[in-house]
Enzyme design. Structure first.
Site, PDB file in Angstrom:
ATOM      1  N   GLU A 147     -15.941  26.878 -62.424  1.00 20.02           N
ATOM      2  CA  GLU A 147     -15.190  25.787 -61.200  1.00 20.02           C
ATOM      3  C   GLU A 147     -13.902  26.491 -60.707  1.00 20.02           C
ATOM      4  O   GLU A 147     -13.110  27.077 -61.512  1.00 20.02           O
ATOM      5  CB  GLU A 147     -15.097  24.828 -61.954  1.00 20.02           C
ATOM      6  CG  GLU A 147     -14.330  23.664 -60.989  1.00 20.02           C
ATOM      7  CD  GLU A 147     -14.324  22.040 -61.612  1.00 20.02           C
ATOM      8  OE1 GLU A 147     -13.663  21.244 -60.876  1.00 20.02           O
ATOM      9  OE2 GLU A 147     -14.132  22.275 -62.753  1.00 20.02           O
ATOM     10  N   LYS A 195     -18.274  18.985 -54.865  1.00 25.57           N
ATOM     11  CA  LYS A 195     -18.246  18.266 -56.364  1.00 25.57           C
ATOM     12  C   LYS A 195     -18.076  16.706 -55.742  1.00 25.57           C
ATOM     13  O   LYS A 195     -17.328  16.366 -54.790  1.00 25.57           O
ATOM     14  CB  LYS A 195     -16.951  18.658 -56.955  1.00 25.57           C
ATOM     15  CG  LYS A 195     -16.971  17.763 -58.190  1.00 25.57           C
ATOM     16  CD  LYS A 195     -15.533  18.384 -59.134  1.00 25.57           C
ATOM     17  CE  LYS A 195     -15.394  17.850 -60.380  1.00 25.57           C
ATOM     18  NZ  LYS A 195     -14.316  18.657 -61.233  1.00 25.57           N
ATOM     19  N   CYS A 240     -18.891  20.513 -63.080  1.00 27.85           N
ATOM     20  CA  CYS A 240     -17.797  19.994 -63.944  1.00 27.85           C
ATOM     21  C   CYS A 240     -18.187  18.578 -64.150  1.00 27.85           C
ATOM     22  O   CYS A 240     -19.098  17.964 -64.609  1.00 27.85           O
ATOM     23  CB  CYS A 240     -16.438  20.224 -63.876  1.00 27.85           C
ATOM     24  SG  CYS A 240     -15.417  20.197 -65.364  1.00 27.85           S
TER      25      CYS A 240
END
Length: 548
Positions: A47, A115, A151
């Site tokens: 990330e 994300k 994540c």
């Protein structure tokens, strides 16, 4: 349809926050190595790997995004013969800036994901910078369709389910997940839930390295569709880890890779401290470190960590005795410095201490000796260490532990002086455990340092437990109060003595001003002093305050 095989390499790299060009060069080198040496079809990076994690308020600078865009253009031009999955900010500062993952192949971005679940707790404050995405994103290579998540997405059910519904047969999850005690197993268990819920293999790549107070442990892994571990990488080291994915004629997916066993808990913490210290020194370009070696256990463990992180040739230890320093402290410090072969010197603080007392004699006339004189000794030592630092460029390591930091058993501008505090998040009881662990590897800490009663040696016959509860009791109370937000009534109900609990809580609360001025240190617990515990200095909240 015959079976199809594809190789994914997880690039567990150590980026430097803000060094976009350097991080892009690292991505290019790893992509090339993965393609040429491992035969990778896809190389997956962590990330925000182009900025490093966490970039914090660098993200508010429009110039950063320009560098990122340039880096992506460079990677599009230079990466060939392999797909890469990279994390980076995407969009415009102050408008729609996303935490993104881009899949680059043949000079193009063939897939981009934003994300969805932005963490905004503990050490994370992504909502300060990013807006959340909403849609899944997939790409297909060799008849295998991959979904991408980032994540925090994997800690919730929706993103993985969306990817599955969009046709994903394998999920790639890119991470910058910092280390804390127990975190590796927690990650695997969480990812296993997503895998089993969706009957979906998941490849999890994590960043490695130290960044200020955070340490990233890597430990990348892969789970098959049943949640079984198919690959696990080494922790605390950079690595390129291959995973072979096979799609059978009946559309089943299998994973093959090498499994490295978990480190034992103490080894894991010790390696986190070593890596965090090494990267802080290296990334900030210090030539080495200097520390006060007192003959006590905290400075002994700090010295061992420093030598393991940097090598003996980059570490200097200084014993600064006073009239209260025991001969055993002098002997043990010299013995340890000799065993580790570090530069070692003795600089007495007696002349400085006496000079201060003489200068202050009129001002102090009629006033009893108290902690003031103790603090002057600690500040004499701080002045000497900082002078050596200024002259040599070596960074001063503070040697205090979390128990002392919590209750203010430390001296501002004295033993708290320094550029970095490796034991800042390590309770005293853990200091003892880590010291014994390090001696199991090789005997570097004299046994007497570990077994003798802890003392600051700032007064005659002084012992830490003259001022503090026994450390096993103190640390349990601190853990409940700091990590769990336990209140006075809760702790008393759990069996701790009321007067002891009140004493500890009062010390913790009134010493916030000291902690605010302390050097940064390595975070190893779920609630460290620093980014994820933000308490007011000025506060009317007391142990047992009630409305009359």
């Amino acid at each position: 349809m015959t079976s199809q095989t594809l190789k994914v390499v997880l690039a567990q790299i150590n980026p430097v926050v803000g060094d976009v060009a350097g991080n892009a060069a690292k991505v290019l080198a790893a992509a090339t190595q993965g393609r040429d040496e491992s035969g990778a079809d896809i190389v997956v990076f962590p990330e925000l790997c182009l900025t490093g994690y966490p970039p914090e308020d660098l993200l508010l600078r429009p110039g950063l995004q320009k560098r990122i865009d340039k880096a992506i253009d460079t990677l599009k031009q230079k990466v060939s013969g392999v797909h890469i999955v990279i994390g980076h900010p995407s969009g415009k500062v102050g408008q729609e800036l996303y935490n993104a993952a881009s899949v680059i192949a043949d000079g193009e971005i063939v897939c981009q994901y934003f994300k969805q679940m932005l963490p905004n707790y503990s050490v994370f404050d992504e909502k300060r910078y990013f807006v959340d995405g909403h849609l899944p994103s997939t790409f297909t290579l060799k008849d295998i369709t991959f979904g991408v998540t980032i994540c925090e997405d994997i800690w919730f059910t929706a993103p993985a389910a969306q990817a599955k519904d969009a046709g994903a047969e394998v999920l790639l999850n890119i991470n910058a997940s910092p280390f804390q005690q127990g975190k590796p197993a927690l990650r695997r268990n969480t990812v296993r839930q997503r895998s089993q819920e969706n009957h979906l293999p998941i490849l999890y790549v994590n960043q490695v390295g130290g960044q200020d107070e955070l340490v990233f442990d890597g430990g990348s892994f892969a789970l098959d569709a049943m949640g079984n571990l198919a690959m696990q990488a080494v922790a605390f080291e950079e690595d390129l880890i291959p995973v072979v994915i096979t799609k059978t004629s009946d559309n089943g997916i299998s994973l093959t890779g090498h499994i490295v066993e978990d480190l034992p808990p103490l080894a894991s913490v010790y390696q986190a401290l070593v890596l965090g210290l090494r990267d802080y020194v290296e990334k900030n370009r210090f030539p080495g470190v200097v520390l006060g070696l007192s003959g006590g256990i905290d400075s002994a463990l700090t010295l061992a960590l420093a030598v393991d992180a940097l090598g003996a040739e980059r570490v200097q230890a200084v014993m600064m005795p006073s009239r209260y320093t025991a001969q055993m402290s002098l002997d043990d410090a010299a013995q340890m410095a000799g065993q580790l072969q570090v530069a070692y010197s003795e600089l007495s603080i007696e002349p400085m201490f006496n000079s201060f007392l003489d200068s202050l004699s009129e001002t102090f006339a009629g006033k009893a000796v108290d902690t003031t004189e103790e603090n002057i000794q600690a500040r004499c030592r701080g002045v000497l260490l900082m002078a050596i630092s200024n002259k040599t460029g070596a960074m001063v390591l503070s040697t205090g532990n979390k128990s002392e930091m919590a209750v203010g058993y430390s001296t501002l501008y004295g033993d708290m002086a320094g550029g970095f505090s490796p034991l800042k998040d390590v309770y005293k009881t853990l200091v003892f455990a880590l010291s014994n662990y390090r001696n199991e590897i090789s005997q570097v800490i004299p046994e007497r340092i570990i077994t003798r009663p802890p003392s600051a040696e700032l007064a005659d016959d002084q012992r830490d437990e003259d001022s503090l509860p026994p450390y096993p009791v103190l640390d349990k109370i601190l853990e409940r109060y700091i990590a769990d937000d336990g209140c006075f009534e809760d702790l008393v109900a759990e069996g701790f003595a009321a007067d002891t609990v009140a004493q500890v809580i009062k010390m913790v609360d009134r010493n916030e001003y000291k902690r605010r001025q302390a050097p940064p240190g390595i975070r190893i617990t779920g609630r460290a002093f620093g980014r994820d515990r933000r308490y007011p200095i000025t506060s009317g909240y007391t142990v047992t305050s009630t409305i009359e």
